[in-house]
Scaffold this motif. Structure first.
Motif, PDB file in Angstrom:
ATOM      1  N   PRO A 171       9.852  13.106   3.569  1.00 39.06           N
ATOM      2  CA  PRO A 171       9.202  11.802   3.659  1.00 39.06           C
ATOM      3  C   PRO A 171       7.956  11.766   2.785  1.00 39.06           C
ATOM      4  O   PRO A 171       7.267  12.769   2.624  1.00 39.06           O
ATOM      5  N   THR A 172       7.703  10.601   2.200  1.00 35.53           N
ATOM      6  CA  THR A 172       6.504  10.424   1.371  1.00 35.53           C
ATOM      7  C   THR A 172       5.744   9.201   1.870  1.00 35.53           C
ATOM      8  O   THR A 172       6.091   8.622   2.886  1.00 35.53           O
ATOM      9  N   ASP A 173       4.751   8.790   1.112  1.00 38.98           N
ATOM     10  CA  ASP A 173       3.978   7.598   1.440  1.00 38.98           C
ATOM     11  C   ASP A 173       4.759   6.324   1.120  1.00 38.98           C
ATOM     12  O   ASP A 173       4.314   5.229   1.429  1.00 38.98           O
ATOM     13  N   THR A 174       5.921   6.476   0.498  1.00 35.78           N
ATOM     14  CA  THR A 174       6.777   5.319   0.215  1.00 35.78           C
ATOM     15  C   THR A 174       8.133   5.588   0.868  1.00 35.78           C
ATOM     16  O   THR A 174       8.253   5.553   2.070  1.00 35.78           O
TER      17      THR A 174
ATOM     18  N   VAL B  82       0.679  14.384  -5.927  1.00 35.94           N
ATOM     19  CA  VAL B  82      -0.402  15.353  -5.762  1.00 35.94           C
ATOM     20  C   VAL B  82      -1.145  14.980  -4.484  1.00 35.94           C
ATOM     21  O   VAL B  82      -1.091  13.843  -4.032  1.00 35.94           O
ATOM     22  N   GLY B  83      -1.858  15.950  -3.920  1.00 36.90           N
ATOM     23  CA  GLY B  83      -2.504  15.729  -2.643  1.00 36.90           C
ATOM     24  C   GLY B  83      -3.958  15.320  -2.705  1.00 36.90           C
ATOM     25  O   GLY B  83      -4.558  15.015  -1.673  1.00 36.90           O
TER      26      GLY B  83
ATOM     27  N   ALA C 148      -8.922   0.892  -6.023  1.00 35.25           N
ATOM     28  CA  ALA C 148      -8.653  -0.490  -5.619  1.00 35.25           C
ATOM     29  C   ALA C 148      -7.252  -0.694  -5.026  1.00 35.25           C
ATOM     30  O   ALA C 148      -7.002  -1.725  -4.406  1.00 35.25           O
ATOM     31  N   ALA C 149      -6.371   0.284  -5.201  1.00 30.69           N
ATOM     32  CA  ALA C 149      -4.975   0.114  -4.774  1.00 30.69           C
ATOM     33  C   ALA C 149      -4.862  -0.088  -3.268  1.00 30.69           C
ATOM     34  O   ALA C 149      -5.449   0.649  -2.482  1.00 30.69           O
ATOM     35  N   VAL C 150      -4.104  -1.100  -2.893  1.00 31.77           N
ATOM     36  CA  VAL C 150      -3.819  -1.387  -1.489  1.00 31.77           C
ATOM     37  C   VAL C 150      -2.506  -0.701  -1.092  1.00 31.77           C
ATOM     38  O   VAL C 150      -2.363  -0.207   0.010  1.00 31.77           O
ATOM     39  N   ASN C 151      -1.557  -0.683  -2.016  1.00 33.57           N
ATOM     40  CA  ASN C 151      -0.255  -0.050  -1.799  1.00 33.57           C
ATOM     41  C   ASN C 151      -0.179   1.236  -2.616  1.00 33.57           C
ATOM     42  O   ASN C 151      -0.952   1.416  -3.565  1.00 33.57           O
ATOM     43  N   PRO C 152       0.762   2.122  -2.281  1.00 34.22           N
ATOM     44  CA  PRO C 152       0.912   3.340  -3.080  1.00 34.22           C
ATOM     45  C   PRO C 152       1.071   3.013  -4.565  1.00 34.22           C
ATOM     46  O   PRO C 152       1.837   2.114  -4.924  1.00 34.22           O
ATOM     47  N   LEU C 153       0.345   3.745  -5.392  1.00 33.28           N
ATOM     48  CA  LEU C 153       0.297   3.465  -6.825  1.00 33.28           C
ATOM     49  C   LEU C 153       0.593   4.719  -7.629  1.00 33.28           C
ATOM     50  O   LEU C 153      -0.101   5.728  -7.494  1.00 33.28           O
ATOM     51  N   THR C 154       1.615   4.633  -8.452  1.00 33.02           N
ATOM     52  CA  THR C 154       1.929   5.702  -9.393  1.00 33.02           C
ATOM     53  C   THR C 154       1.360   5.288 -10.738  1.00 33.02           C
ATOM     54  O   THR C 154       1.564   4.155 -11.181  1.00 33.02           O
TER      55      THR C 154
ATOM     56  N   ASP D  62      -1.370   9.857   0.368  1.00 30.97           N
ATOM     57  CA  ASP D  62      -2.203   9.971   1.566  1.00 30.97           C
ATOM     58  C   ASP D  62      -1.359  10.194   2.813  1.00 30.97           C
ATOM     59  O   ASP D  62      -1.901  10.327   3.905  1.00 30.97           O
ATOM     60  N   GLU D  63      -0.046  10.199   2.672  1.00 30.34           N
ATOM     61  CA  GLU D  63       0.849  10.420   3.807  1.00 30.34           C
ATOM     62  C   GLU D  63       0.716  11.880   4.246  1.00 30.34           C
ATOM     63  O   GLU D  63       0.693  12.782   3.407  1.00 30.34           O
TER      64      GLU D  63
END
Length: 186
Positions: free
Chosen positions: A21-24, A57-58, A80-86, A112-113
């Motif tokens: 599992p990831t943050d997405t 990365v952590g 500034a990112a509200v959602n996960p950002l690559t 951040d997950e």
């Protein structure tokens, strides 16, 4: 959670691939510095070598170990990112060459997950994160949507967060050049 983290680390350190599992969405992953493991993921996904995969990365410090130059605008976007950002960067370093796009760039996301963050930090390396599907098929939004073919092909399937029913979506993707030019990919 600790047992799953320990087992995932053991598999990654031995050059294996995991489903985690990831943050997405759920991802297929490996040690991003291990070219053999990266190639196994390309084969599993039936993905063209020219189509790069992103890395997690952590921490900000870990990101700096794998990108030569991070433009100031990238830090502002991360903050500034509200959602996960690559973010795709021009000059990655110390990762498998198989993860680089044709122009030499590579995508990273600071996760951040809890599970994926600790996995990256404890491995002391980035972890590949690509959707748990065969290329061209829909990305599964929950664990229950992952095809048996994927589940059977990885070396370890992480035990946590399997029962979640909330649908997740992939990250936003932005390319930030060393010249601070921004291009929205997704």
């Amino acid at each position: 959670m600790k047992e799953s983290l320990d087992k995932a680390l053991e598999v990654l350190k031995k050059g294996g691939i995991i489903l985690y599992p990831t943050d997405t969405i759920w991802g297929i992953g490996c040690d991003a510095t291990n070219t053999e493991a990266v190639q196994r993921i390309f084969q599993l996904k039936r993905r063209a070598d020219a189509k790069a995969m992103l890395m997690l990365v952590g921490s900000e410090g870990q990101l700096q170990q794998y990108v030569k130059e991070i433009p100031d605008i990238a830090w502002q976007l991360i903050d500034a990112a509200v959602n996960p950002l690559t973010i795709i960067y021009d000059q990655p370093k110390n990762v498998s060459p198989a993860l680089l796009a044709e122009d030499g760039s590579a995508g990273f996301r600071i996760t951040d997950e809890y599970f994926s963050k600790n996995l990256c930090l404890r491995l002391h390396r980035p972890v590949v994160s690509t959707s748990a599907n065969i290329s061209g098929q829909s990305a599964p939004r929950t664990f229950s949507e992952i095809a048996p073919e994927i589940l059977e092909a990885v070396d370890y399937v992480v035990e946590v967060r399997r029962d979640e029913t909330d649908s997740h979506k992939p990250s936003n993707i932005i390319k930030v050049g060393n010249d601070s030019v921004i291009k929205v990919i997704r």
